[in-house]
Design an enzyme around this catalytic site. Structure first.
Site, PDB file in Angstrom:
ATOM      1  N   HIS A  97       0.856  -1.190   0.000  1.00  0.00           N
ATOM      2  CA  HIS A  97       0.000   0.000   0.000  1.00  0.00           C
ATOM      3  C   HIS A  97       0.889   1.236   0.000  1.00  0.00           C
ATOM      4  O   HIS A  97       2.110   1.144   0.151  1.00  0.00           O
ATOM      5  CB  HIS A  97      -0.980  -0.009   1.186  1.00  0.00           C
ATOM      6  CG  HIS A  97      -0.319   0.051   2.538  1.00  0.00           C
ATOM      7  ND1 HIS A  97       0.463  -0.963   3.041  1.00  0.00           N
ATOM      8  CD2 HIS A  97      -0.346   1.006   3.500  1.00  0.00           C
ATOM      9  CE1 HIS A  97       0.877  -0.639   4.244  1.00  0.00           C
ATOM     10  NE2 HIS A  97       0.416   0.552   4.541  1.00  0.00           N
ATOM     11  N   ASP A 130       5.759   4.698   5.021  1.00  0.00           N
ATOM     12  CA  ASP A 130       6.705   3.744   5.611  1.00  0.00           C
ATOM     13  C   ASP A 130       6.838   2.470   4.786  1.00  0.00           C
ATOM     14  O   ASP A 130       7.640   1.599   5.115  1.00  0.00           O
ATOM     15  CB  ASP A 130       6.312   3.416   7.053  1.00  0.00           C
ATOM     16  CG  ASP A 130       4.917   2.832   7.192  1.00  0.00           C
ATOM     17  OD1 ASP A 130       4.000   3.317   6.508  1.00  0.00           O
ATOM     18  OD2 ASP A 130       4.732   1.894   7.994  1.00  0.00           O
TER      19      ASP A 130
END
Length: 305
Positions: free
Chosen positions: A63, A67
């Site tokens: 996704h 991060d």
């Protein structure tokens, strides 16, 4: 197949855990390495391993949270200076192509190899004669996916005693018999491979889940995999935080592993709020739900057997 964890933290890097990335090394099987997520400083983590960037041919993004992707432009750029000239395929949700191309353009970065973008949706997203990759949508506020890697079963070993009964002596003919469904010997005898080989060797099956709340249908999708890699951002005592931030607890992952009858559970994407002693205590509790399992660390290596 070997898995190297390059970043096992969640949200932001810490002294002990970088943000998300792992490498699936298939050097013996196909002389390739596949990367799953590429958080900030992933290329620095790679420098502390034996992984050669030029061997990385596919990158799968679960996704678009920072991060999980902010290390991607830097890695792609550096690969150009590290003898990386082969095509790289990028698999991921909507927005991945725009993010990469905008970053490369605005920084004046030119790659010496082609990028091929592969937007994903649920179902099979890659397949060849040896391996298949599928994607499944998860629940995380923005589109987030799990990836399942499935090797094809391999033909079982030749049975020398049966070959001897047919008058076949050891030699190059063995390889011919292994590679063909039917082989005609010089004396006219037909050797059918299925009669002179043992049981097929099951292919390896790995599921790698991006950030997600528990998903009821996921158990059926990962059922029976050899290795389940699942986020464990929070321990069970912080269940409400997990719900608030659309994440899972380690106990959620353990219950999923039990329901799906997986062989091994690797817990990843761990909040920096938890020190090692807390994770050890949590692991002891989780083993009453499912075993074997482990909380992974940066540079943990796991061989899929």
């Amino acid at each position: 197949m070997e898995i190297t964890f390059l970043g096992t933290g969640s949200g932001v890097p810490s002294k002990n855990r970088n943000v998300s990335s792992l490498a699936l090394k298939m050097l013996q099987e196909r002389d390739e390495v596949w990367l799953f997520d590429c958080g900030e400083a992933t290329q620095h983590q790679i420098m502390n391993t034996t992984i050669k960037p030029r061997k990385i041919t596919k990158i799968f993004i679960t996704h678009m949270h920072g991060d999980h992707v902010l290390g991607l432009p830097g890695f792609l750029s550096s690969r150009s200076f590290q003898s990386g000239e082969s095509t790289v395929e990028l698999y991921g949700p909507t927005g991945l192509k725009e993010f990469v191309e905008t970053t490369l353009k605005t920084t004046g970065t030119h790659l010496n190899y082609p990028l091929v973008y592969k937007p994903i949706k649920e179902g099979i997203i890659y397949q060849d004669q040896d391996i298949k990759v599928s994607a499944k949508k998860l629940k995380h506020g923005i589109p987030s996916y799990a990836y399942k890697i499935e090797e094809e079963d391999k033909i079982g070993p030749l049975l020398p005693d049966r070959l001897k009964e047919l008058g076949v002596s050891p030699g190059p003919i063995y390889e011919t018999i292994k590679n063909q469904s039917t082989t005609v010997l010089p004396n006219g005898t037909e050797v059918h491979r299925e009669n002179v080989t043992g049981s097929d060797i099951p292919g390896k099956r790995i599921a790698i889940c991006g950030d997600t709340k528990p998903v009821d249908s996921l158990a059926q999708w990962v059922n029976g995999v050899d290795v389940l890699i699942h986020e464990a951002t929070f321990i069970e005592a912080d269940d409400q935080l997990a719900k608030d931030y659309s994440h899972s607890t380690a106990a959620d992952a353990a219950r999923l592993a039990k329901q799906a009858q997986v062989r091994y559970l690797l817990l990843n994407h761990i909040s920096s709020r938890y020190q090692q002693n807390i994770l050890e205590e949590e692991k002891t509790r989780l083993q009453s739900i499912f075993s074997p399992l482990q909380f992974v660390d940066d540079f943990t290596e796991f061989t899929v057997k």
